[in-house]
Design a protein around this motif. Structure first.
Motif: not given
Length: 241
Positions: A14-15, A44-45, A186-188, A215-217
């Motif tokens: 996750v960013d 991560s930030v 951003s996820v993955n 996460r699903a969305l």
């Protein structure tokens, strides 16, 4: 940044793109920390002054003093990342944002304090509050063990290029980048999503359940956006079980 779905035993990557001035981003950050205690994810930030870059909505109408001072705190994050690596950003962001938006912080209960004020008066108040930002950032640097000299980045436009690059690094599947604001998640490695914008910080399993839905969305190609039709209430950066 390439989108990859982790295996069943791997944590989601996750960013989160942040600006310390944004109380909503502080809530989202705390939620992701809570979600990480119940779900497998690594956070991560990344610093980005989305609201202060060229092309931001309404930027040309802002108070000149506000535009001059507002990028200061996020410039320090950019300088910390350049000199001490991306792992230094999250701790410094948390230390700064807590001093800005936590109980007794510079911006604590700002919505109530600005209720009924004209836009011009609101901006003048924010400029006055930004005058206190340097002391808060200096205390955050001391807390995180980073050099106090990084405070000089607040008044240096030399870091604006790095912030623009961080802004441009938000994944978008080859499409044009629409400047909205922060938080962006951003996820993955998937396309950045503005939000989620939360009123308060869900804790424990409540945070995990919200993460499951988000996460699903966020990973669904057909998903574009959603938004409530009611006005946005004041942020309350406290935990809700």
């Amino acid at each position: 940044m390439t989108s990859t779905v982790p295996g069943p035993d791997e944590a989601d990557r996750v960013d989160l793109w942040v600006d310390p001035l944004c109380a909503w981003t502080w809530i989202t950050y705390q939620w992701l920390r809570q979600a990480g205690s119940t779900r497998p994810l690594t956070l991560s930030v990344r610093p980005t002054g989305l609201g202060y870059l060229e092309g931001a909505p309404g930027r040309d109408q802002e108070d000149p003093d506000f535009l001059e001072r507002a990028p200061g705190p996020v410039r320090v994050l950019a300088a910390a990342e350049a000199g001490h690596g991306p792992e230094a950003v999250a701790a410094l962001y948390e230390a700064i944002a807590r001093r800005f938006h936590g109980a007794g912080g510079i911006y604590d209960d700002l919505y109530a304090r600005t209720r009924g004020l004209s836009q011009e008066a609101k901006r003048r108040l924010q400029v006055t509050l930004l005058e206190q930002a340097a002391d808060a950032v200096a205390a955050a640097l001391e807390e995180t063990g980073l050099p106090r000299a990084l405070i000089e980045a607040m008044s240096s436009t030399a870091w604006d290029g790095a912030l623009r690059a961080a802004h441009e690094s938000i994944p978008r599947n080859g499409r044009a980048l629409d400047v909205i604001g922060v938080p962006v998640v951003s996820v993955n490695g998937g396309p950045g999503v503005f939000g989620p914008v939360l009123r308060a910080v869900p804790a424990g399993q409540r945070a995990g359940r919200l993460w499951d839905g988000f996460r699903a969305l966020a990973q669904e190609e057909v998903f574009l956006e959603m938004r409530r039709v009611t006005p946005r209430p004041a942020p309350k950066p406290e935990l809700l079980g």
